[in-house]
Design an enzyme around this catalytic site. Structure first.
Site, short mmCIF file in Angstrom:
data_model
loop_
_atom_site.label_atom_id
_atom_site.label_comp_id
_atom_site.label_asym_id
_atom_site.label_seq_id
_atom_site.Cartn_x
_atom_site.Cartn_y
_atom_site.Cartn_z
N TRP A 168 0.80 -1.22 0.00
CA TRP A 168 0.00 0.00 0.00
C TRP A 168 0.84 1.27 0.00
O TRP A 168 0.33 2.34 -0.30
CB TRP A 168 -0.91 0.03 1.24
CG TRP A 168 -0.19 -0.27 2.52
CD1 TRP A 168 -0.14 -1.46 3.18
CD2 TRP A 168 0.62 0.64 3.29
NE1 TRP A 168 0.65 -1.36 4.30
CE2 TRP A 168 1.12 -0.08 4.40
CE3 TRP A 168 0.95 1.99 3.16
CZ2 TRP A 168 1.95 0.50 5.36
CZ3 TRP A 168 1.77 2.57 4.11
CH2 TRP A 168 2.26 1.84 5.19
N ASN A 169 2.13 1.20 0.35
CA ASN A 169 2.86 2.45 0.59
C ASN A 169 3.24 3.20 -0.67
O ASN A 169 3.40 4.42 -0.65
CB ASN A 169 4.10 2.20 1.47
CG ASN A 169 5.05 1.18 0.89
OD1 ASN A 169 4.68 0.34 0.08
ND2 ASN A 169 6.30 1.25 1.31
N ARG A 177 6.71 -0.93 -11.34
CA ARG A 177 8.06 -1.50 -11.26
C ARG A 177 8.04 -2.98 -11.61
O ARG A 177 9.07 -3.56 -12.00
CB ARG A 177 8.63 -1.29 -9.86
CG ARG A 177 10.13 -1.47 -9.78
CD ARG A 177 10.72 -0.83 -8.56
NE ARG A 177 10.44 -1.57 -7.35
CZ ARG A 177 10.80 -1.16 -6.12
NH1 ARG A 177 11.41 0.00 -5.98
NH2 ARG A 177 10.53 -1.89 -5.06
N PRO A 193 -3.15 -5.77 -5.92
CA PRO A 193 -2.70 -4.64 -5.09
C PRO A 193 -3.22 -4.76 -3.67
O PRO A 193 -4.15 -5.53 -3.39
CB PRO A 193 -3.31 -3.44 -5.81
CG PRO A 193 -4.58 -3.98 -6.40
CD PRO A 193 -4.27 -5.40 -6.80
N GLY A 246 6.67 -6.55 -0.01
CA GLY A 246 5.94 -6.49 1.25
C GLY A 246 6.84 -6.92 2.40
O GLY A 246 8.07 -6.91 2.29
N LEU A 269 11.56 -7.44 0.20
CA LEU A 269 10.97 -7.59 1.52
C LEU A 269 11.34 -6.43 2.45
O LEU A 269 11.60 -5.33 2.01
CB LEU A 269 11.39 -8.94 2.10
CG LEU A 269 11.09 -10.15 1.18
CD1 LEU A 269 11.60 -11.44 1.79
CD2 LEU A 269 9.60 -10.24 0.87
N ARG A 296 10.74 10.72 3.55
CA ARG A 296 10.05 10.44 2.29
C ARG A 296 8.88 9.52 2.59
O ARG A 296 9.03 8.48 3.24
CB ARG A 296 11.03 9.77 1.31
CG ARG A 296 10.44 9.37 -0.03
CD ARG A 296 11.56 8.91 -0.94
NE ARG A 296 11.05 8.39 -2.21
CZ ARG A 296 11.22 7.13 -2.63
NH1 ARG A 296 11.91 6.28 -1.86
NH2 ARG A 296 10.76 6.73 -3.77
N CYS A 302 10.27 0.94 2.74
CA CYS A 302 11.20 -0.10 3.14
C CYS A 302 12.64 0.39 3.10
O CYS A 302 13.52 -0.18 3.76
CB CYS A 302 11.03 -1.33 2.26
SG CYS A 302 11.17 -0.98 0.50
N SER A 459 16.75 5.04 -4.74
CA SER A 459 15.96 4.38 -5.79
C SER A 459 16.11 5.09 -7.13
O SER A 459 16.08 6.32 -7.20
CB SER A 459 14.49 4.34 -5.39
OG SER A 459 14.31 3.73 -4.14
#
Length: 495
Positions: A168-169, A177, A193, A246, A269, A296, A302, A459
């Site tokens: 969800w983030n 991606r 999703p 996730g 993960l 951010r 993650c 990223s």
């Protein structure tokens, strides 16, 4: 009129037809209701208002999505790379054209600050542009066997039907991606999703269709029972790939499920990113980077800096500067352009942050700013700075996933490397120093798949994203990303 009602009528949101994002499951190029017409509510974390209801897929719906992907597989696999490239490029262009709508939708269902949502849309769209270029550059290999008896030919072929599971983030970026390289490789996909933020995925599905993605190539299903639905899809012999982003806990469960069918797995993960500031670091650069790495998406990432290790000589100045910056952040409704830190995704997420902060304080940490959840509607937690956080505290080993910056002082390079590596995770790490030799040396010692040196953002769609240890398997992005969706076929040929 209530505050929640006012929110739904603001100029930023009144042009978004939420019913267009909740027409049903997207299977085989059609919008269909789920079996039994079950629904899942989508809640705005800023106001706790239910924005819409989306279809709740059953096991049968999941299998139907695989059926649609299988029906479209041969046609998409045989589509010329240039044609696939042009369709992906059009997906990029349409996302950029609709960027403000998509950003506002993300802010509404996810709660993230609009400025962060705009950044996500740009990042998410770039995966289509990058992979549109990769689609026409899939090269094999040709050579002579060392024995001289035959030629070695290596051909890269689409791996097959892919099940993609996203969190969800980052509801746009985590989907593109995976979808963009899969489509570039010639695969068809079923996307599941997160049920907290499904509207963005359905809005994007409509964009893919408009861009020319054939029916059945991309299918989207939402479900409140992900375990049984996912198991049914992974157990289908036509499915050959699982790509999941996730938590590590859920990842372990999915790996066990995928093992039953010996599926290829890409797993992005959990993380527990260290941010290391040496005495010789430029203070402003380190603070700028720390704010990006920590705040951010309000820390719900993650890759977020989860542990801040600051060398003793610069510790006090860094801590004071961070407190000043964190305290100045504007907390509020995600769609408000003035907001710099939005709400967390759920009340449960706030409860977890509160527990981690309380545990750190019990272990001797000092609250330098924030630290108290506000009253009222919305799932908010203030930007918080803690000093003197023990390595034995829960937040030193568990993802905070929120706007809390725990600082700990260190003395030597060897000490901080040992502290940074004292975790089962190994996704991202951040290092700040003016000594490039030391920076590269420390980056090499850190057990992380990605290291940012003197910057707070790691990223990039053109670079391989992924971790080591229990932070995952495989890579997304860069030239590595498309290979995750391909199989190398070796042909021994004699001429």
């Amino acid at each position: 009129m209530t505050v929640a009602q006012q929110h739904l009528k603001t100029p930023l949101t009144h042009n978004i037809d939420l019913s267009a994002c909740s027409r049903g499951l997207y299977i085989g190029g059609e919008w269909r209701t789920s079996e039994g017409d079950r629904k899942i509510p989508v809640v705005d974390p800023s106001t706790e208002v239910v924005l819409a209801h989306v279809s709740d897929a059953s096991i049968g719906d999941g299998v139907a999505a695989v059926d649609a992907a299988a029906k479209a597989a041969a046609g998409w696999r045989e589509t010329a790379p240039r044609k696939r490239s042009e369709i992906l490029r059009r997906c990029f262009e349409l996302m950029i054209e609709r960027s403000e709508m998509l950003a506002t939708l993300i802010s509404m269902e996810n709660g993230k600050a609009l400025r962060d949502a705009r950044g996500e849309v740009a990042y998410a769209a770039e995966f289509f542009r990058w992979n549109s270029e990769e689609a026409v550059r899939i090269a094999g290999q040709f050579g002579t066997a060392p024995s001289g008896t035959n030629r070695i030919i290596v051909d890269y072929q689409p791996i097959g039907i892919c099940v993609l599971i996203t969190p969800w983030n980052f509801p746009a970026a985590m989907a593109t991606r995976k979808i963009a390289p899969a489509l570039a490789a010639g695969c068809t996909v079923v996307l599941k999703p997160a049920s907290e933020t499904p509207l963005t995925a359905y809005a994007l599905a409509a964009i893919y269709e408009e861009a020319g993605v054939p029916a059945g190539v991309v299918n989207v299903v939402t479900t409140s029972t992900p375990g049984p639905v996912t198991a049914a899809m992974l157990g289908d012999p036509r499915v050959r790939k699982l790509s999941f982003t996730g938590s590590t806990g859920v990842g372990r469960t999915l790996l066990a499920e995928a093992a039953k069918s010996v599926l290829s797995c890409s797993m992005e993960l959990g993380g527990n990113a260290p941010l290391i500031v040496f005495d010789d670091a430029d203070l402003k650069t380190a603070l700028d980077g720390a704010m990006v790495a920590k705040m951010r998406n309000a820390g719900e990432a993650c890759t977020a800096a989860n542990r801040l290790y600051v060398q003793a000589g610069i510790h006090d100045a860094f801590a004071a500067g961070l407190v000043k910056r964190m305290s100045a952040l504007s907390v509020g409704d995600g769609v408000d352009p003035k907001t710099e830190c939005g709400p967390m995704i759920t009340r449960k997420a706030v409860d977890k942050i509160e527990r981690l902060v309380a545990n750190a304080v019990q272990g001797g940490a000092k609250v330098m700013s924030g630290g108290t959840r506000p009253e009222g509607k919305g799932f908010f937690y203030p930007p918080t700075v803690l000093s003197g956080v023990s390595q034995q505290s829960e937040m030193a080993h568990e993802e905070i996933f929120g706007p809390v910056a725990p600082i700990r002082s260190f003395s030597s390079e060897d000490e901080v490397v040992a502290l940074a590596n004292d975790t089962e995770y190994g996704l991202a790490a951040y290092v700040f120093t003016k000594d490039l030799t030391r920076g590269m040396r420390v980056a090499g010692k850190l057990e992380a798949g990605m290291v940012a040196l003197n910057r707070g953002l790691v990223s990039d769609p053109a670079a391989p994203f992924g971790g080591v240890k229990q932070s995952g398997l495989g890579r997304e992005g860069g030239s590595h990303g498309i290979l995750e969706f391909m199989e190398a076929k070796y042909i021994a040929a004699s001429f």
